[in-house]
Design a protein around this motif. Structure first.
Motif, PDB file in Angstrom:
ATOM      1  N   PHE A  22       0.828  -1.204   0.000  1.00  0.00           N
ATOM      2  CA  PHE A  22       0.000   0.000   0.000  1.00  0.00           C
ATOM      3  C   PHE A  22       0.868   1.262   0.000  1.00  0.00           C
ATOM      4  N   GLN A  23       1.992   1.219   0.709  1.00  0.00           N
ATOM      5  CA  GLN A  23       2.931   2.346   0.721  1.00  0.00           C
ATOM      6  C   GLN A  23       3.470   2.583  -0.685  1.00  0.00           C
ATOM      7  N   ARG A  24       3.875   1.524  -1.348  1.00  0.00           N
ATOM      8  CA  ARG A  24       4.407   1.659  -2.705  1.00  0.00           C
ATOM      9  C   ARG A  24       3.352   2.224  -3.648  1.00  0.00           C
ATOM     10  N   GLN A  25       2.126   1.735  -3.565  1.00  0.00           N
ATOM     11  CA  GLN A  25       1.048   2.243  -4.416  1.00  0.00           C
ATOM     12  C   GLN A  25       0.706   3.697  -4.088  1.00  0.00           C
ATOM     13  N   ALA A  26       0.939   4.119  -2.851  1.00  0.00           N
ATOM     14  CA  ALA A  26       0.593   5.475  -2.425  1.00  0.00           C
ATOM     15  C   ALA A  26       1.601   6.517  -2.894  1.00  0.00           C
ATOM     16  N   VAL A  27       2.856   6.115  -3.120  1.00  0.00           N
ATOM     17  CA  VAL A  27       3.891   7.101  -3.435  1.00  0.00           C
ATOM     18  C   VAL A  27       4.574   6.879  -4.783  1.00  0.00           C
ATOM     19  N   ASP A  28       4.347   5.746  -5.422  1.00  0.00           N
ATOM     20  CA  ASP A  28       5.011   5.439  -6.693  1.00  0.00           C
ATOM     21  C   ASP A  28       3.974   5.380  -7.816  1.00  0.00           C
ATOM     22  N   PRO A  29       3.957   6.378  -8.702  1.00  0.00           N
ATOM     23  CA  PRO A  29       2.961   6.376  -9.781  1.00  0.00           C
ATOM     24  C   PRO A  29       2.984   5.102 -10.623  1.00  0.00           C
ATOM     25  N   GLU A  30       4.139   4.504 -10.837  1.00  0.00           N
ATOM     26  CA  GLU A  30       4.225   3.279 -11.635  1.00  0.00           C
ATOM     27  C   GLU A  30       3.625   2.079 -10.910  1.00  0.00           C
ATOM     28  N   ALA A  31       3.680   2.068  -9.584  1.00  0.00           N
ATOM     29  CA  ALA A  31       3.161   0.926  -8.824  1.00  0.00           C
ATOM     30  C   ALA A  31       1.658   0.798  -8.973  1.00  0.00           C
ATOM     31  N   GLY A  32       0.961   1.908  -8.978  1.00  0.00           N
ATOM     32  CA  GLY A  32      -0.485   1.886  -9.165  1.00  0.00           C
ATOM     33  C   GLY A  32      -0.867   1.745 -10.619  1.00  0.00           C
ATOM     34  N   GLY A  33      -0.005   2.218 -11.481  1.00  0.00           N
ATOM     35  CA  GLY A  33      -0.268   2.155 -12.910  1.00  0.00           C
ATOM     36  C   GLY A  33      -0.754   3.483 -13.453  1.00  0.00           C
ATOM     37  N   THR A  34      -0.447   3.725 -14.693  1.00  0.00           N
ATOM     38  CA  THR A  34      -0.802   4.978 -15.355  1.00  0.00           C
ATOM     39  C   THR A  34      -2.270   5.316 -15.186  1.00  0.00           C
ATOM     40  N   PHE A  35      -3.125   4.316 -15.316  1.00  0.00           N
ATOM     41  CA  PHE A  35      -4.566   4.581 -15.316  1.00  0.00           C
ATOM     42  C   PHE A  35      -5.169   4.591 -13.915  1.00  0.00           C
ATOM     43  N   ASN A  36      -4.399   4.242 -12.895  1.00  0.00           N
ATOM     44  CA  ASN A  36      -4.886   4.263 -11.516  1.00  0.00           C
ATOM     45  C   ASN A  36      -4.304   5.422 -10.708  1.00  0.00           C
ATOM     46  N   TRP A  37      -3.309   6.103 -11.234  1.00  0.00           N
ATOM     47  CA  TRP A  37      -2.618   7.123 -10.446  1.00  0.00           C
ATOM     48  C   TRP A  37      -3.418   8.423 -10.431  1.00  0.00           C
ATOM     49  N   SER A  38      -3.791   8.853  -9.229  1.00  0.00           N
ATOM     50  CA  SER A  38      -4.515  10.116  -9.079  1.00  0.00           C
ATOM     51  C   SER A  38      -3.844  11.009  -8.050  1.00  0.00           C
ATOM     52  N   PHE A 157     -10.358  12.487 -13.359  1.00  0.00           N
ATOM     53  CA  PHE A 157      -9.328  13.512 -13.535  1.00  0.00           C
ATOM     54  C   PHE A 157      -7.968  12.878 -13.322  1.00  0.00           C
ATOM     55  N   ARG A 158      -7.169  12.885 -14.367  1.00  0.00           N
ATOM     56  CA  ARG A 158      -5.838  12.277 -14.303  1.00  0.00           C
ATOM     57  C   ARG A 158      -4.900  13.039 -15.229  1.00  0.00           C
ATOM     58  N   ASP A 159      -3.696  13.264 -14.748  1.00  0.00           N
ATOM     59  CA  ASP A 159      -2.645  13.889 -15.547  1.00  0.00           C
ATOM     60  C   ASP A 159      -3.094  15.236 -16.125  1.00  0.00           C
ATOM     61  N   GLY A 160      -3.781  16.017 -15.291  1.00  0.00           N
ATOM     62  CA  GLY A 160      -4.122  17.383 -15.658  1.00  0.00           C
ATOM     63  C   GLY A 160      -5.362  17.589 -16.502  1.00  0.00           C
ATOM     64  N   ARG A 161      -6.103  16.522 -16.794  1.00  0.00           N
ATOM     65  CA  ARG A 161      -7.330  16.727 -17.577  1.00  0.00           C
ATOM     66  C   ARG A 161      -8.357  15.644 -17.249  1.00  0.00           C
ATOM     67  N   TRP A 162      -9.613  15.940 -17.610  1.00  0.00           N
ATOM     68  CA  TRP A 162     -10.698  14.989 -17.409  1.00  0.00           C
ATOM     69  C   TRP A 162     -10.651  13.933 -18.495  1.00  0.00           C
ATOM     70  N   ARG A 163     -10.823  12.664 -18.091  1.00  0.00           N
ATOM     71  CA  ARG A 163     -10.736  11.521 -19.005  1.00  0.00           C
ATOM     72  C   ARG A 163     -12.073  10.802 -19.088  1.00  0.00           C
TER      73      ARG A 163
END
Length: 185
Positions: A22-38, A157-163
């Motif tokens: 959970f720590q890794r997913q909370a601080v590492d954008p790659e751990a959660g994945g491009t489409f899960n990172w908020s 909302f991800r990477d600066g825009r609504w998806r």
């Protein structure tokens, strides 16, 4: 390994020993994945919830994806209501660590979660949302028998825009008649 050469996947409740994940997913954008990172998340809330109810409640939950003797990700679900409180279904998702992606683990873990949710609840459907650009997740859902129902515009909302997101679902009847979940003898 399964007959098709995919790794065996199990789901299990989270423990204090899984806080690293959970720590890794909370601080590492790659751990959660491009489409899960908020954005970055505070682990204290996860730790508190783990202590309170093991991350499994009446309206949502999270399990650890386990394969090859190690934790490789998480699957989660939450209750979605359509109208009255008794009209509900489950919305699911998965987050697999990058070094374990593209091996069928996400598909198998979501399939195991669908089996679990239909076994322990009376929900008539399970649904999942995925970014319109997330071809891997779309393929995983289709392999499990999910049907694309439509597009939810400007929903995430991800990477600066609504998806936009695609909505997929699997009904209990489809599940019960599915060769994926109930192969012929």
């Amino acid at each position: 390994m399964t007959e098709m050469g995919e790794p065996d996947v199990d789901l299990r409740p989270a423990t204090d020993g899984d806080l690293w994940l959970f720590q890794r997913q909370a601080v590492d954008p790659e751990a959660g994945g491009t489409f899960n990172w908020s954005g970055y998340r505070n682990l204290a809330a996860t730790r508190q919830r783990l202590t309170l109810d093991g991350l499994i409640g009446p309206d949502d939950g999270c399990l650890i994806v386990w394969t090859g003797g190690e934790a490789v990700g998480t699957v989660g679900w939450r209750k979605v209501h359509y109208g009255t409180p008794s009209w509900f279904c489950w919305n699911i998702g998965a987050s697999i660590l990058p070094e374990h992606r593209y091996q069928g683990i996400g598909t198998q873990s979501q399939g195991a979660l669908v089996r679990y949710l239909f076994r322990v609840s009376a929900a008539p459907r399970v649904e999942a949302y995925t970014d319109v650009e997330n071809a891997a997740e779309q393929g995983a859902l289709r392999r499990l028998g999910f049907v694309q129902e439509g597009t939810l515009r400007a929903t995430q909302f991800r990477d600066g825009r609504w998806r936009d997101l695609f909505m997929y679902s699997l009904t209990r009847t489809e599940f019960e008649n599915s060769p994926v979940f109930h192969p012929p003898a």
